[in-house]
Write a protein that holds these residues in place. Structure first.
Motif, PDB file in Angstrom:
ATOM      1  N   ALA A  80     -39.620  48.373 -47.913  1.00 58.08           N
ATOM      2  CA  ALA A  80     -40.773  47.941 -47.116  1.00 58.08           C
ATOM      3  C   ALA A  80     -41.520  46.787 -47.768  1.00 58.08           C
ATOM      4  CB  ALA A  80     -41.716  49.106 -46.873  1.00 58.08           C
ATOM      5  N   LEU A  81     -41.381  46.609 -49.083  1.00 56.33           N
ATOM      6  CA  LEU A  81     -42.064  45.511 -49.772  1.00 56.33           C
ATOM      7  C   LEU A  81     -41.416  44.155 -49.524  1.00 56.33           C
ATOM      8  CD1 LEU A  81     -42.924  47.161 -53.189  1.00 56.33           C
ATOM      9  CD2 LEU A  81     -44.497  46.582 -51.339  1.00 56.33           C
ATOM     10  N   ILE A  82     -40.210  44.143 -48.987  1.00 59.29           N
ATOM     11  CA  ILE A  82     -39.551  42.862 -48.715  1.00 59.29           C
ATOM     12  C   ILE A  82     -39.318  42.633 -47.227  1.00 59.29           C
ATOM     13  CG2 ILE A  82     -38.451  42.719 -50.984  1.00 59.29           C
ATOM     14  CD1 ILE A  82     -35.865  43.729 -49.651  1.00 59.29           C
ATOM     15  N   ALA A  83     -39.735  43.572 -46.383  1.00 60.90           N
ATOM     16  CA  ALA A  83     -39.512  43.460 -44.936  1.00 60.90           C
ATOM     17  C   ALA A  83     -40.632  42.655 -44.281  1.00 60.90           C
ATOM     18  CB  ALA A  83     -39.398  44.841 -44.310  1.00 60.90           C
ATOM     19  N   HIS A  84     -40.819  41.452 -44.731  1.00 63.07           N
ATOM     20  CA  HIS A  84     -41.867  40.581 -44.197  1.00 63.07           C
ATOM     21  C   HIS A  84     -41.351  39.887 -42.941  1.00 63.07           C
ATOM     22  CE1 HIS A  84     -44.985  37.549 -43.995  1.00 63.07           C
ATOM     23  NE2 HIS A  84     -45.646  38.212 -44.921  1.00 63.07           N
ATOM     24  N   PRO A  85     -42.162  39.781 -41.892  1.00 64.90           N
ATOM     25  CA  PRO A  85     -41.667  39.141 -40.662  1.00 64.90           C
ATOM     26  C   PRO A  85     -41.300  37.672 -40.853  1.00 64.90           C
ATOM     27  CG  PRO A  85     -43.952  39.898 -40.409  1.00 64.90           C
ATOM     28  CD  PRO A  85     -43.497  40.317 -41.759  1.00 64.90           C
ATOM     29  N   ARG A  86     -41.840  37.016 -41.879  1.00 65.78           N
ATOM     30  CA  ARG A  86     -41.518  35.608 -42.127  1.00 65.78           C
ATOM     31  C   ARG A  86     -40.452  35.434 -43.199  1.00 65.78           C
ATOM     32  NH1 ARG A  86     -46.367  32.774 -44.034  1.00 65.78           N
ATOM     33  NH2 ARG A  86     -44.845  31.162 -44.459  1.00 65.78           N
ATOM     34  N   ALA A  87     -39.828  36.507 -43.674  1.00 69.04           N
ATOM     35  CA  ALA A  87     -38.827  36.397 -44.737  1.00 69.04           C
ATOM     36  C   ALA A  87     -37.634  35.571 -44.267  1.00 69.04           C
ATOM     37  CB  ALA A  87     -38.371  37.779 -45.180  1.00 69.04           C
ATOM     38  N   GLN A  88     -37.278  34.588 -45.069  1.00 70.08           N
ATOM     39  CA  GLN A  88     -36.107  33.760 -44.784  1.00 70.08           C
ATOM     40  C   GLN A  88     -34.920  34.212 -45.630  1.00 70.08           C
ATOM     41  OE1 GLN A  88     -36.760  29.588 -45.502  1.00 70.08           O
ATOM     42  NE2 GLN A  88     -34.706  29.014 -44.914  1.00 70.08           N
ATOM     43  N   HIS A  89     -35.190  34.543 -46.890  1.00 68.05           N
ATOM     44  CA  HIS A  89     -34.143  34.993 -47.805  1.00 68.05           C
ATOM     45  C   HIS A  89     -34.789  35.897 -48.851  1.00 68.05           C
ATOM     46  CE1 HIS A  89     -30.347  34.789 -49.994  1.00 68.05           C
ATOM     47  NE2 HIS A  89     -31.067  34.684 -51.095  1.00 68.05           N
ATOM     48  N   VAL A  90     -34.082  36.965 -49.254  1.00 65.82           N
ATOM     49  CA  VAL A  90     -34.597  37.899 -50.255  1.00 65.82           C
ATOM     50  C   VAL A  90     -33.496  38.185 -51.264  1.00 65.82           C
ATOM     51  CG1 VAL A  90     -35.453  40.239 -50.660  1.00 65.82           C
ATOM     52  CG2 VAL A  90     -36.182  38.991 -48.625  1.00 65.82           C
ATOM     53  N   GLU A  91     -33.869  38.160 -52.529  1.00 67.14           N
ATOM     54  CA  GLU A  91     -32.969  38.599 -53.604  1.00 67.14           C
ATOM     55  C   GLU A  91     -33.666  39.747 -54.310  1.00 67.14           C
ATOM     56  OE1 GLU A  91     -32.274  35.254 -56.154  1.00 67.14           O
ATOM     57  OE2 GLU A  91     -30.942  34.285 -54.719  1.00 67.14           O
ATOM     58  N   MET A  92     -32.975  40.888 -54.436  1.00 68.56           N
ATOM     59  CA  MET A  92     -33.557  42.027 -55.134  1.00 68.56           C
ATOM     60  C   MET A  92     -32.581  42.491 -56.202  1.00 68.56           C
ATOM     61  SD  MET A  92     -35.100  45.611 -53.733  1.00 68.56           S
ATOM     62  CE  MET A  92     -36.652  44.929 -53.203  1.00 68.56           C
ATOM     63  N   PHE A  93     -33.124  42.752 -57.375  1.00 66.81           N
ATOM     64  CA  PHE A  93     -32.325  43.206 -58.509  1.00 66.81           C
ATOM     65  C   PHE A  93     -32.875  44.541 -58.979  1.00 66.81           C
ATOM     66  CE2 PHE A  93     -32.970  38.639 -58.542  1.00 66.81           C
ATOM     67  CZ  PHE A  93     -31.683  38.154 -58.522  1.00 66.81           C
ATOM     68  N   PHE A  94     -31.994  45.401 -59.489  1.00 61.10           N
ATOM     69  CA  PHE A  94     -32.432  46.680 -60.039  1.00 61.10           C
ATOM     70  C   PHE A  94     -31.759  46.898 -61.375  1.00 61.10           C
ATOM     71  CE2 PHE A  94     -31.876  51.331 -60.489  1.00 61.10           C
ATOM     72  CZ  PHE A  94     -33.214  51.661 -60.619  1.00 61.10           C
ATOM     73  N   ASP A  95     -32.560  47.150 -62.406  1.00 61.78           N
ATOM     74  CA  ASP A  95     -32.063  47.467 -63.739  1.00 61.78           C
ATOM     75  C   ASP A  95     -32.246  48.970 -63.928  1.00 61.78           C
ATOM     76  OD1 ASP A  95     -31.590  47.871 -66.424  1.00 61.78           O
ATOM     77  OD2 ASP A  95     -33.250  46.624 -67.120  1.00 61.78           O
TER      78      ASP A  95
END
Length: 118
Positions: A80-95
């Motif tokens: 939900a923290l990256i589901a922005h209506p204006r999002a064009q591209h998202v990169e998420m990493f998990f360590d």
């Protein structure tokens, strides 16, 4: 006397963020965010309602410019923290190893590129 109808209460989730950089209005503009408060450690606690909307369609490649927003925190990432209506591209990493003291359940980092405002 008519009994009062019980109010419907939303079930909110709290997500801890240790750092946010970039667009200062990003969190408040997320459709699922209900409240943002300061955390005792200097970070933020974001209160989210259940995410039940469809995710935005995202570009396959990151734009040739720096990300507009960067977020990170302990534990598992929250979509939900990256589901922005204006999002064009998202990169998420998990360590998953994280840090034994500060992030024993892992550490996540997200970079978000926003579409230009219309």
């Amino acid at each position: 006397m008519t009994p009062a109808h019980p109010a419907t209460v939303l079930s909110l989730s709290a997500v801890e963020l240790d750092g946010v950089s970039g667009d200062p209005g990003y969190l408040e503009a997320l459709p699922f965010v209900r409240h943002v408060q300061s955390a005792p450690n200097g970070g933020l606690v974001v209160w989210l309602e259940p995410a039940n909307a469809c995710a935005p369609s995202l570009a396959d490649e990151a734009p040739a410019r720096p990300a507009d927003v960067e977020l990170h925190g302990p534990g598992a990432p929250c979509e939900a923290l990256i589901a922005h209506p204006r999002a064009q591209h998202v990169e998420m990493f998990f360590d998953g190893l994280g840090d034994p003291v500060f992030a024993p359940r892992g550490w996540w980092h997200a970079r978000v590129w926003l579409r230009p405002a219309a």
